[in-house]
Design a protein around this motif. Structure first.
Motif, PDB file in Angstrom:
ATOM      1  N   GLU A   5       0.721  -1.366   0.065  1.00 17.40           N
ATOM      2  CA  GLU A   5       0.062  -0.154   0.159  1.00 17.40           C
ATOM      3  C   GLU A   5       0.751   1.187  -0.018  1.00 17.40           C
ATOM      4  OE1 GLU A   5      -3.756  -1.997   2.456  1.00 17.40           O
ATOM      5  OE2 GLU A   5      -2.109  -0.708   3.620  1.00 17.40           O
ATOM      6  N   THR A   6       2.052   1.211   0.704  1.00 15.50           N
ATOM      7  CA  THR A   6       2.612   2.485   0.867  1.00 15.50           C
ATOM      8  C   THR A   6       3.399   2.558  -0.571  1.00 15.50           C
ATOM      9  OG1 THR A   6       3.499   1.806   2.999  1.00 15.50           O
ATOM     10  CG2 THR A   6       4.788   3.263   2.000  1.00 15.50           C
ATOM     11  N   ARG A   7       3.823   1.744  -1.205  1.00 19.52           N
ATOM     12  CA  ARG A   7       4.350   1.972  -2.475  1.00 19.52           C
ATOM     13  C   ARG A   7       3.195   2.568  -3.317  1.00 19.52           C
ATOM     14  NH1 ARG A   7       5.455  -3.333  -3.695  1.00 19.52           N
ATOM     15  NH2 ARG A   7       7.608  -3.438  -3.200  1.00 19.52           N
ATOM     16  N   ASN A   8       2.126   1.994  -3.397  1.00 16.04           N
ATOM     17  CA  ASN A   8       1.404   2.709  -4.244  1.00 16.04           C
ATOM     18  C   ASN A   8       0.926   3.905  -3.912  1.00 16.04           C
ATOM     19  OD1 ASN A   8       1.134   0.399  -6.109  1.00 16.04           O
ATOM     20  ND2 ASN A   8      -0.470  -0.640  -4.741  1.00 16.04           N
ATOM     21  N   ALA A 109       6.936  16.916  -0.395  1.00 13.83           N
ATOM     22  CA  ALA A 109       7.729  15.938   0.402  1.00 13.83           C
ATOM     23  C   ALA A 109       6.875  16.098   1.806  1.00 13.83           C
ATOM     24  CB  ALA A 109       8.804  16.280   0.547  1.00 13.83           C
ATOM     25  N   TRP A 110       6.541  17.353   2.059  1.00 14.92           N
ATOM     26  CA  TRP A 110       6.059  17.359   3.610  1.00 14.92           C
ATOM     27  C   TRP A 110       4.435  16.979   3.653  1.00 14.92           C
ATOM     28  CZ3 TRP A 110       8.529  18.149   8.062  1.00 14.92           C
ATOM     29  CH2 TRP A 110       7.721  18.511   9.124  1.00 14.92           C
ATOM     30  N   LYS A 118       0.456  10.639   7.486  1.00 14.13           N
ATOM     31  CA  LYS A 118       0.257  10.649   8.843  1.00 14.13           C
ATOM     32  C   LYS A 118       1.217  10.508   9.932  1.00 14.13           C
ATOM     33  CE  LYS A 118      -4.162  11.202   8.298  1.00 14.13           C
ATOM     34  NZ  LYS A 118      -4.335  11.603   6.923  1.00 14.13           N
ATOM     35  N   VAL A 119       2.664  10.815   9.320  1.00 11.33           N
ATOM     36  CA  VAL A 119       3.704  10.837  10.239  1.00 11.33           C
ATOM     37  C   VAL A 119       3.752  12.092  11.035  1.00 11.33           C
ATOM     38  CG1 VAL A 119       6.409  11.122  10.208  1.00 11.33           C
ATOM     39  CG2 VAL A 119       5.076   9.723   8.408  1.00 11.33           C
ATOM     40  N   ASP A 120       3.776  12.014  12.341  1.00 12.73           N
ATOM     41  CA  ASP A 120       3.865  12.861  13.489  1.00 12.73           C
ATOM     42  C   ASP A 120       4.995  14.121  13.031  1.00 12.73           C
ATOM     43  OD1 ASP A 120       3.883  14.753  15.494  1.00 12.73           O
ATOM     44  OD2 ASP A 120       4.571  13.251  16.809  1.00 12.73           O
ATOM     45  N   LEU A 247       6.280   3.890   9.004  1.00 13.85           N
ATOM     46  CA  LEU A 247       4.559   3.634   8.956  1.00 13.85           C
ATOM     47  C   LEU A 247       4.056   2.362   9.631  1.00 13.85           C
ATOM     48  CD1 LEU A 247       3.984   5.221   5.180  1.00 13.85           C
ATOM     49  CD2 LEU A 247       4.135   6.260   7.359  1.00 13.85           C
ATOM     50  N   GLN A 248       4.875   1.457   9.817  1.00 14.01           N
ATOM     51  CA  GLN A 248       4.482   0.272  10.270  1.00 14.01           C
ATOM     52  C   GLN A 248       4.844   0.262  11.948  1.00 14.01           C
ATOM     53  OE1 GLN A 248       5.653  -3.169   8.176  1.00 14.01           O
ATOM     54  NE2 GLN A 248       4.826  -2.262   6.060  1.00 14.01           N
TER      55      GLN A 248
END
Ligand code: ATP
Ligand code: MG
Length: 879
Positions: A5-8, A109-110, A118-120, A247-248
């Motif tokens: 999913e991340t790749r897509n 990128a941000w 959703k990275v903090d 992400l994991q």
């Protein structure tokens, strides 16, 4: 979020921002003298940055298979020891070719990281180039700084030096300042203790760089100067496996779904039936390193093989072999795997990555075979190395083992030095590491100076960007010089490289050699073109000299004969491919090809040796199509899907453009950029010279066509006439040879019998000549027998005697031979030794030898000394 999913998500995010999704280029690079493996996403776009080619899309997004194990980017020794460097990894990238620049690159990128993933934001740090006060004298990247300041608090912006924040592809070429994005994935408690900012770029396993945004704005010239690029570009690279870690919500790349299935399989294999003392990842640091090394390396090796690069002894193949061996050796040492096991990991790898990379799925069987075979042969080497190491230890005086000997073991037998050190330690020895390093360095220097190349910058005469290739239709053209440079290497000496506005010269590629020929200026001065190669999508012509006048129109003429022979071999290669699939089956796939003017070579997947019958069938199949005079049907401008529809096969590990060219002769249809004959009749004839194995499941055929076949038959015919002549013009030379052989065998038997009789007589005579010296029966004599005859005679005379001392000599073909026989009882009784005696007497015949105490021989080049040697023999008894 799963890795898939991340790749897509990444690809789709940029697709929505008008980027075109393009496929990964092959990881193994063919036809580029400057790079063996793709080590960054930007490699496949180099020509756009340099301005050699105009891109069709100015915004592109992709995920690129990279390998960092050689050259400027080499992470091999880190891999396994840390948790975030891999040999093979995927680099996600978005690209602007003269389109958007810093503002969009930074903002997107941000947005991707914080809004989509959703990275903090509080766990992210960014870096900005601080400028340099060295020769480049670059100023700080205020532009990037200003853009970041609008998004992140200033205490999260870190100023970086040239090493971290100025990206260069190599010693020359496009480069520029960059902004990295780092993530701090430590626990809140740890974060409270030490600030993340102080850990950025400090090799902390939980504060790692995930994304690098490079702003290409300079070109590094050969003399080290920077010049601004004509257009500015964006090149970003994000480590896919590192992003998955974030992400994991895990602490290491090896804890993501990219690696855990492989690690579970390694555990299963290692434990086998062992239910006590199970090996598990995450319990012992040394075992963990070994497991990470194996989990990582199987990917690099499998992807390379899928790209068509098999392990071998040179170049890229050798790099792959070394990676595989590193894994085998970690298993051998830390997991006690003494049997091939890596190949058993291919299935899980295919299950986890096969849908994103179908080449893995399709080539699974081949990958398994090749890996297994490599493992076998390396485990064998390890076994032999252990024996050799034992003998080195035995011959060591003291407790330190000579570093040069350890180097020899490493260099000649591929025996790994850390294993040597480990075994020495276990046996209470130490390794002279300095000696090893010195020997290693000396060898590196030797190969470095042998391969050193120095290039001047291009001298540009005109800024014509597209060089047209007209060589499919004509063998000469009027051309103008666009640029040139001088290149000096040890191998080729001083050479010039020339680029023209158009060229009829075919540049080496797709297995076909580059054209040779000449360049003629209007005044009549001629410069020979020795070779033609591609570099960054430009056709570079190699010459020994520069033309006298550079700004004239030249007539560029391709060597017609060489081109014709090469074309015949190329067309024959296609027919051979078709024939193999027809005769052996559809499992046959091209794995490599070399098309020269004198011969062709074709590697293909097939499980066993071809029978003579199959070879004949293949030859006949090809020759039938040559006799059929099939005309070339070429389509220079078709799409990949149309070509596939028509029946063409795409090769794995090959890079195809938006439009492709197809070559058809009858039912043979291939995607091909090479040069071909107009009609198969021009090939004249096809002849296979050899069929052999290259690797497990890969066969190689070497064959010839046209003039080379004529030469082959002329040569065979000449030989036949010579043989007939020697056989007194026998009508049937085969029968005549058989007769000779039979007669020879009969004569041999007769001679043997005669010699036996002679020896019997001789034995009788010699018995009567024995002398008695102090109770020993002694005889020293020169005989007319060969070495074997003398030995037989000595042993026969010695039968049933316990006091015999024989010294025989003979002269054969101008050489002297001395032999000494002493009854076993005498050896002990009189303390005599035949070996010592022949060695001492050997000096009279200027030679040496040895053997056992009861029988020894010496050979020498001075037959004149035989008499004296025999004379001195008596002394051993009388004294
Ligand atoms: P590092 O300092 O961690 O070695 P780098 O500066 O060499 O990284 P770049 O050349 O900028 O990295 O490559 C872009 C991105 O690719 C990095 O931000 C990182 O996420 C990823 N990357 C680089 N090297 C590796 C590797 N050996 N294995 C996995 N990912 C990597
Ligand atoms: Mg690095």
């Amino acid at each position: 979020m799963t890795s898939k999913e991340t790749r897509n998500q990444f690809l789709n995010f940029f697709k929505e921002k008008s980027h075109k999704i393009v496929p990964s280029a092959p990881m193994v690079i063919k036809d580029d003298p400057t790079l063996m493996f793709t080590n960054a996403g930007m490699n496949q776009f180099k020509e756009y940055f340099l301005g050699n080619t105009v891109p069709k899309s100015t915004r592109v997004v992709d995920t690129q298979k990279c390998l960092r194990v050689s050259g400027k980017h080499n992470d091999l020794e880190e891999v396994g020891k840390d948790t975030y460097h891999h040999t093979m990894f995927e680099m996600l990238g978005n690209w602007s070719f003269g389109d958007y620049f810093k503002e969009e690159a930074i903002a997107w990128a941000w947005e991707f990281l914080t809004s989509v993933c959703k990275v903090d934001p509080n766990s992210l740090y960014v870096s900005v180039f601080e400028g340099s006060e060295d020769a480049d004298n670059l100023k700080m990247d205020d532009e990037a700084f200003g853009l970041w300041k609008a998004i992140v608090p200033e205490d999260r912006i870190i100023m970086g030096n040239k090493k971290d924040n100025f990206w260069e592809m190599g010693d020359q070429g496009p480069c520029g300042p960059c902004s990295e994005i780092h993530v701090d994935i430590r626990t809140p408690e740890e974060k409270a203790k030490v600030s993340g900012a102080s850990l950025v770029n400090k090799d902390h396993p939980q504060v790692v760089e995930i994304w690098n945004l490079v702003f290409m704005q300079y070109n590094r010239k050969a003399n080290g100067d920077l010049e601004p690029l004509p257009a500015k570009h964006v090149d970003t690279g994000m480590g896919f496996e590192r992003l998955c870690t974030v992400l994991q919500g895990v602490q290491s790349n090896y804890d993501t779904d990219v690696f855990t299935p492989i690690i579970r399989e390694i555990e299963t294999i290692v434990n086998g039936k062992n239910r006590q003392n199970e090996t598990k990842y995450g319990q012992d640091p040394e075992i963990d390193i070994a497991i990470r090394v194996i989990a990582d390396h199987i990917r690099a090796v499998a992807f390379s093989i899928a790209d068509g690069q098999l392990p071998s002894n040179t170049g890229a193949g050798y790099v792959i072999r070394r990676i595989l061996r590193r894994a085998v050796r970690y298993g051998f040492t830390f997991l006690n795997t003494k049997e091939p096991f890596m190949y058993r990991l291919v299935t899980v790898l295919v299950n986890t990555m096969g849908s994103a990379y179908p080449e893995l799925k399709e080539q699974r069987q081949l990958i398994e075979n090749v890996v297994k075979e490599e493992e076998y042969s390396f485990l064998n080497t390890l076994d032999q190395g252990l024996v050799l190491l034992d003998s080195i230890i035995n011959s060591t005086k003291g407790k330190e083992v000579d570093g040069r000997k350890a180097f020899e073991l490493y260099d000649t037998y591929g025996f790994p030095i850390d294993l040597t050190a480990l075994i020495l330690g276990e046996k209470g020895y130490t390794l002279d590491e300095k000696g090893f390093e010195t020997a290693m360095q000396a060898q590196k220097n030797r190969s470095k100076s042998a391969s050193a190349v120095s290039k001047t910058d291009w001298t540009i005469l005109s800024d014509d960007v597209e060089q047209e290739f007209v060589g499919y239709d004509m063998l000469n053209a009027n051309v103008k010089l666009v640029k040139y440079r001088k290149v000096v290497s040890k191998k080729e000496g001083e050479q010039y490289q020339l680029v023209f506005n158009m060229t009829p010269f075919y540049a080496e590629g797709g297995g076909q050699v580059g054209d040779k020929g000449y360049l003629e200026a209007s005044q009549g001065d001629v410069v020979y073109i020795l070779d033609t190669k591609k570099e960054n999508n430009e056709t570079v012509h190699f010459t020994k000299n520069l033309p006298k006048n550079l700004n004239v129109t030249f007539k560029a003429v391709v060597d017609k004969k060489q081109r014709h022979r090469t074309a015949a071999n190329h067309t024959a290669t296609h027919l051979l491919h078709q024939a193999l699939r027809e005769v052996l089956g559809k499992h046959v796939e091209q794995k490599g090809s070399a098309v020269h003017s004198k011969y062709l070579r074709f590697d293909f997947s097939h499980f066993g040796k071809m029978t003579p019958q199959e070879l004949r069938e293949v030859e006949n199949f090809v020759n039938a199509r040559i006799d059929g005079q099939l005309a070339l049907q070429e389509n220079r401008n078709t799409t990949m899907s149309e070509a596939i529809e028509e029946g063409a096969m795409a090769l794995f590990g090959e890079k195809y453009g938006d439009t492709v060219r197809t070559i058809r002769f009858g039912q043979s249809i291939e995607l091909c950029g090479g040069t071909h004959v107009q009609n198969t009749g021009e090939i004249w004839h096809f002849k296979i010279r050899s069929e052999s194995a290259v690797a497990a499941g890969i066969r190689r055929i070497e064959a010839i066509t046209s003039d080379a076949v004529k030469d082959f038959y002329f040569e065979n015919n000449r030989m036949l006439y010579e043989i007939k002549d020697l056989l007194n013009n026998a009508q049937d030379p085969v029968k005549a040879v058989v007769n000779l052989q039979e007669e020879n065998a009969k004569l041999k038997k007769e001679v043997e019998q005669l010699l036996k009789d002679k020896a019997k007589n001789l034995k009788g005579e010699l018995q009567t000549e024995l002398q008695d010296i102090n109770g020993v029966k002694f005889l020293a004599k020169k005989l007319d027998l060969d070495a074997a005859g003398i030995k037989d005679l000595s042993f026969e005379m010695g039968n049933n005697r316990d006091n015999l001392f024989l010294l025989f000599a003979t002269e054969q073909n101008g050489k002297a031979l001395l032999s000494c026989y002493i009854s076993k009882e005498l050896v002990a009784l009189k303390n005599l030794n035949a070996g010592t005696i022949v060695r001492e007497l050997g000096k009279y015949i200027q030679g040496g030898g040895g053997g056992q105490p009861f029988f020894a021989t010496a050979g020498g080049k001075n037959p004149a000394g035989i008499a004296e040697a025999l004379e001195k023999g008596k002394n051993y008894l009388s004294s």
